[in-house]
Every structure is written in C-alpha cells, then in structure tokens.
Write an enzyme that holds these catalytic residues in place. Sequence first.
Site, short mmCIF file in Angstrom:
data_model
loop_
_atom_site.label_atom_id
_atom_site.label_comp_id
_atom_site.label_asym_id
_atom_site.label_seq_id
_atom_site.Cartn_x
_atom_site.Cartn_y
_atom_site.Cartn_z
N LYS A 100 0.85 -1.19 0.00
CA LYS A 100 0.00 0.00 0.00
C LYS A 100 0.89 1.24 0.00
O LYS A 100 1.81 1.35 0.82
CB LYS A 100 -0.89 0.01 1.25
CG LYS A 100 -1.86 1.18 1.28
CD LYS A 100 -2.89 1.01 2.37
CE LYS A 100 -2.47 1.60 3.69
NZ LYS A 100 -2.40 3.07 3.71
N ASP B 180 -3.54 4.43 -1.62
CA ASP B 180 -4.47 4.85 -0.57
C ASP B 180 -4.36 6.37 -0.35
O ASP B 180 -3.79 6.81 0.64
CB ASP B 180 -4.14 4.07 0.72
CG ASP B 180 -5.12 4.35 1.85
OD1 ASP B 180 -6.23 4.82 1.58
OD2 ASP B 180 -4.74 4.09 3.01
N LYS C 255 -7.05 8.41 -0.34
CA LYS C 255 -8.26 8.86 0.41
C LYS C 255 -8.77 10.21 -0.07
O LYS C 255 -8.84 11.18 0.69
CB LYS C 255 -7.96 8.94 1.91
CG LYS C 255 -7.52 7.64 2.55
CD LYS C 255 -7.42 7.80 4.05
CE LYS C 255 -6.89 6.57 4.73
NZ LYS C 255 -5.45 6.35 4.50
N PHE C 256 -9.19 10.27 -1.33
CA PHE C 256 -9.69 11.54 -1.86
C PHE C 256 -10.94 12.00 -1.11
O PHE C 256 -11.85 11.21 -0.84
CB PHE C 256 -10.00 11.40 -3.35
CG PHE C 256 -8.79 11.09 -4.20
CD1 PHE C 256 -7.56 11.68 -3.92
CD2 PHE C 256 -8.87 10.22 -5.27
CE1 PHE C 256 -6.43 11.41 -4.69
CE2 PHE C 256 -7.76 9.94 -6.05
CZ PHE C 256 -6.54 10.53 -5.76
N ASP D 106 -13.00 15.64 -1.53
CA ASP D 106 -13.04 17.00 -2.05
C ASP D 106 -14.35 17.17 -2.82
O ASP D 106 -15.20 16.27 -2.83
CB ASP D 106 -11.80 17.23 -2.95
CG ASP D 106 -11.33 18.67 -2.89
OD1 ASP D 106 -12.18 19.58 -2.98
OD2 ASP D 106 -10.12 18.90 -2.75
N THR E 84 -10.42 3.90 10.96
CA THR E 84 -10.30 2.95 12.07
C THR E 84 -9.64 3.57 13.31
O THR E 84 -9.57 2.94 14.35
CB THR E 84 -9.50 1.72 11.64
OG1 THR E 84 -8.24 2.18 11.09
CG2 THR E 84 -10.23 0.91 10.59
N ARG F 235 2.38 -1.42 11.02
CA ARG F 235 3.40 -1.36 12.07
C ARG F 235 3.68 -2.66 12.79
O ARG F 235 4.84 -2.89 13.17
CB ARG F 235 3.06 -0.22 13.05
CG ARG F 235 3.31 1.15 12.43
CD ARG F 235 2.62 2.26 13.17
NE ARG F 235 1.19 2.24 12.95
CZ ARG F 235 0.33 3.12 13.45
NH1 ARG F 235 0.78 4.08 14.24
NH2 ARG F 235 -0.96 3.04 13.19
O1 LIG Z 1 -9.63 3.61 8.17
C1 LIG Z 1 -8.44 3.48 7.81
C2 LIG Z 1 -8.03 3.68 6.51
C3 LIG Z 1 -6.72 3.50 6.19
N1 LIG Z 1 -5.81 3.14 7.11
C4 LIG Z 1 -4.41 2.95 6.68
O2 LIG Z 1 -4.01 1.60 6.93
C5 LIG Z 1 -2.69 1.56 7.44
C6 LIG Z 1 -2.70 0.91 8.80
O3 LIG Z 1 -1.38 0.87 9.30
P1 LIG Z 1 -1.05 0.24 10.72
O4 LIG Z 1 0.40 0.54 10.89
O5 LIG Z 1 -1.34 -1.23 10.62
O6 LIG Z 1 -1.90 0.92 11.74
C7 LIG Z 1 -2.16 2.99 7.44
O7 LIG Z 1 -1.41 3.17 6.27
C8 LIG Z 1 -3.41 3.85 7.39
O8 LIG Z 1 -3.21 5.03 6.65
C9 LIG Z 1 -6.20 2.93 8.40
O9 LIG Z 1 -5.40 2.60 9.29
N2 LIG Z 1 -7.53 3.11 8.71
#
Ligand SMILES: O=c1ccn([C@@H]2O[C@H](COP(=O)(O)O)[C@@H](O)[C@H]2O)c(=O)[nH]1
Length: 244
Positions: free
Chosen positions: A42, A69, A71-72, A74, A133, A225
């Site tokens: 991603k 990703d 995330k537009f 606008d 999230t 992470r």
């Molecule tokens: O609702 C959302 C949308 C996108 N993300 C993205 O996913 C990864 C999660 O990374 P971790 O390190 O596993 O927390 C990150 O790139 C976010 O931008 C999200 O977490 N929640």
Amino acid sequence: MATYKQAFSMSVAERIIVPLDVPTEAQAIALVEQLPQVRFWKVGLELFVSSGSAILQILKQRQKRIFLDLKFHDIPNTVAGATRAAAGYGVDLLTIHAVAGRMALKVAVAAAKQGAEAAACSPPKLIAISLLTSLNSRDLAFDLKVPIELPEYALQMALLAQETGLNGAVCSPQEVSQLRQVCGDDFLLVCPGVRPSWSEQDDQRRSMTPADALKAGADYLVIGRPITAAPDPVAAWERICEEL
Ligand SMILES: O=c1ccn([C@@H]2O[C@H](COP(=O)(O)O)[C@@H](O)[C@H]2O)c(=O)[nH]1
C-alpha cells in the site's frame, strides 16, 4: 481483484496488504527488498506526498500489486480529476472517502474508467473509506457530532459506496461481518486496524486480530506497524502468516 468467494482460494499471504508508511523512496525500496514474500503493498499519503509516483513504477516492475491509498475527499470536480490521474498509474485499489458524498463517488467511478482507458491499463477497484479505524464511538458522537451509532454509520457509508457503483469499502474488522452480510460477497471489504494479540494498538481504535478479521468476512487485511516497525519484520510477517 478477487471477490470474497474467490478470496478463499487465495493464500493468506495474498490477502495481507502491507503499507509503505515511510518518508523516503529509499526506505520504501529497502522494505520491499527486506520482505520479498509480500505481494501486495500500500502506498499512502506519507510516501506519495514526500516522494511522488515513482514508487508505483518500481513496485510494478517487481510484479507487486498496489493499493494507492490517497483517500480523496473533495468536491466532485476535484475528486474526478484526481481519480482520473490516479487511475492512469495502473494500480489495483484506490480510495475515496464516502463522506465526499454521492456526486463525488459517482463521478469518481466514471473518472477511474476514463483515466485507465486513456492510459491503456485496467481501472483500479475504487473503494470508499466508511469511517477511519482510528476513530471510536465517542469521537463520532462527541467530536464529529454524528447522531447515529457507529456500526450503523459505517454501514450507511458502505451502502452509499455500493449504490454509487464503487467496488467496495474500507472498514474496521469490527464492522466487517455486518457489512459482508448486507453488501454481499461481491463487495470488496478491506480492513485496516488489524492487530495480532502480541502487538501494540498504536492509534487504531477498532481493531481485531488477523484471524478474527478474516473469519468475520474481510477480503484483505492491511497490516502495517506490527510488521514494518517490528524489530524483525520478516519474523513478524511469518508469525502472522502462521497464526492465520
Ligand atoms: O480507516 C483506515 C483507513 C486506512 N488506514 C491505513 O491503513 C494503514 C494501517 O497501518 P497500521 O500501521 O497497521 O496501523 C495505514 O497506512 C493507514 O493510513 C487505516 O489505518 N484506517
């Protein structure tokens, strides 16, 4: 892009998307080389804003699948232009916030097709962010002043995405079972906020373990992470795959 039914025939490794949340292209390439087992990467805001689009070509040359990703969020005209341009990169998945609204979602669907056609590549699957999230019920009610329960809100955002012709939604694993039931098996559900029992929660607020998230109905898991910030990312990746 596999639907939920087809996802059963994929290996677990194919269903894990790892974010390249690093500030430089060199660090991103180092991660890709350190984890050759990862097939789906991603590219998000940090890397794209700091280093531009070159990383997409680098990933494609290595036969990796790409989730762009960005995330537009606008007005419809701007979302359409950005989606048209992004679709020209030939990526597999592309995100837009559902709260951009019905018109923005509709024009994005058309723009993705136009952009891909102009670049002679396949259009990306467009997926809508239902609710980040990193937010919990309290944030939704008290800060964002949304007067409905969080699971209902996430469902309504996913349904708006489905009605306007998007291919799927990003949701937390805690809502995925309900979204799967209501939106059906052909609607792609991609879950970030996934945390093995042995890892930190970080800023994720609605998480589940990888095994529980897949059981609940996710097509793809986004796990960053717990792998990329682990002392040994290869061991962390292998541990997650074994647990699945
Ligand atoms: O609702 C959302 C949308 C996108 N993300 C993205 O996913 C990864 C999660 O990374 P971790 O390190 O596993 O927390 C990150 O790139 C976010 O931008 C999200 O977490 N929640």
